[in-house]
Scaffold this motif. Structure first.
Motif, PDB file in Angstrom:
ATOM      1  N   THR A  59       0.956  -1.284  -0.057  1.00 37.08           N
ATOM      2  CA  THR A  59       0.140   0.021  -0.175  1.00 37.08           C
ATOM      3  C   THR A  59       0.845   1.310  -0.016  1.00 37.08           C
ATOM      4  OG1 THR A  59      -0.152   0.235   2.344  1.00 37.08           O
ATOM      5  CG2 THR A  59      -1.750  -1.174   1.385  1.00 37.08           C
ATOM      6  N   ALA A  60       0.383   2.352  -0.135  1.00 31.68           N
ATOM      7  CA  ALA A  60       1.084   3.364  -0.485  1.00 31.68           C
ATOM      8  C   ALA A  60       1.441   4.083   0.880  1.00 31.68           C
ATOM      9  CB  ALA A  60       0.234   4.401  -1.184  1.00 31.68           C
ATOM     10  N   ASP A  71      15.986   9.406  -5.568  1.00 30.88           N
ATOM     11  CA  ASP A  71      14.936  10.325  -4.759  1.00 30.88           C
ATOM     12  C   ASP A  71      14.343  11.011  -6.254  1.00 30.88           C
ATOM     13  OD1 ASP A  71      13.527  11.402  -2.656  1.00 30.88           O
ATOM     14  OD2 ASP A  71      14.098  13.323  -3.551  1.00 30.88           O
ATOM     15  N   SER A  72      13.058  10.992  -6.233  1.00 29.36           N
ATOM     16  CA  SER A  72      12.204  11.440  -7.114  1.00 29.36           C
ATOM     17  C   SER A  72      11.257  12.426  -6.635  1.00 29.36           C
ATOM     18  CB  SER A  72      11.525  10.467  -7.966  1.00 29.36           C
ATOM     19  OG  SER A  72      10.296  11.131  -8.855  1.00 29.36           O
ATOM     20  N   ARG A  76       8.017  11.432  -4.149  1.00 24.35           N
ATOM     21  CA  ARG A  76       8.168  11.849  -2.970  1.00 24.35           C
ATOM     22  C   ARG A  76       6.727  12.466  -2.662  1.00 24.35           C
ATOM     23  NH1 ARG A  76      10.583  11.115   0.984  1.00 24.35           N
ATOM     24  NH2 ARG A  76      12.655  10.520  -0.105  1.00 24.35           N
ATOM     25  N   ALA A  77       6.289  13.474  -3.549  1.00 26.04           N
ATOM     26  CA  ALA A  77       5.015  14.197  -3.252  1.00 26.04           C
ATOM     27  C   ALA A  77       3.791  13.270  -3.282  1.00 26.04           C
ATOM     28  CB  ALA A  77       4.764  15.343  -4.388  1.00 26.04           C
ATOM     29  N   LEU A  79       3.767   9.816  -2.917  1.00 29.43           N
ATOM     30  CA  LEU A  79       3.971   8.561  -2.013  1.00 29.43           C
ATOM     31  C   LEU A  79       4.588   8.862  -0.816  1.00 29.43           C
ATOM     32  CD1 LEU A  79       4.737   5.661  -4.555  1.00 29.43           C
ATOM     33  CD2 LEU A  79       2.683   6.272  -3.735  1.00 29.43           C
ATOM     34  N   GLY A  80       5.317   9.783  -0.629  1.00 27.97           N
ATOM     35  CA  GLY A  80       6.054  10.073   0.529  1.00 27.97           C
ATOM     36  C   GLY A  80       7.263   9.368   0.767  1.00 27.97           C
ATOM     37  N   THR A  81       7.822   8.999  -0.344  1.00 27.99           N
ATOM     38  CA  THR A  81       9.287   8.392  -0.490  1.00 27.99           C
ATOM     39  C   THR A  81       9.742   8.598  -1.897  1.00 27.99           C
ATOM     40  OG1 THR A  81      10.121   6.165  -0.141  1.00 27.99           O
ATOM     41  CG2 THR A  81       8.277   6.161  -1.326  1.00 27.99           C
ATOM     42  N   GLY A  82      11.034   8.258  -2.037  1.00 29.19           N
ATOM     43  CA  GLY A  82      11.795   8.628  -3.190  1.00 29.19           C
ATOM     44  C   GLY A  82      11.621   7.677  -4.207  1.00 29.19           C
TER      45      GLY A  82
END
Length: 82
Positions: A59-60, A71-72, A76-77, A79-82
């Protein structure tokens, strides 16, 4: 246990997923993991079948805050991860 996490576009092909997996360190994995929304993508299921491994849907919310080697800002915006 070694699990490969794959992020991809829905239009990805089996060949493109296999190439990404090879570039990330090879096909010697126990499972493939991806966002739950993409876990039934035909190309991913075909690759998992060819490798003889299961697909693990993530899950997200479970991905939020997970550290990554790259890092993308877009991811990040989203999913909260890179």
């Amino acid at each position: 246990m070694r699990v490969a996490g794959l992020g991809f576009r829905q239009a990805a092909t089996v060949d493109s997923l296999r190439a990404a997996l090879r570039a990330a360190g090879g096909e010697n994995v126990a499972a493939l993991a991806t966002l739950a929304e993409k876990a039934t993508a035909p190309a991913l299921l075909a690759l998992a079948g060819a490798l003889g491994v299961p697909v693990i849907p993530i899950t997200a919310a479970a991905l939020a805050g997970v550290g990554t080697l790259t890092d993308s800002p877009r991811l990040r915006a989203f999913l909260g991860t890179g």
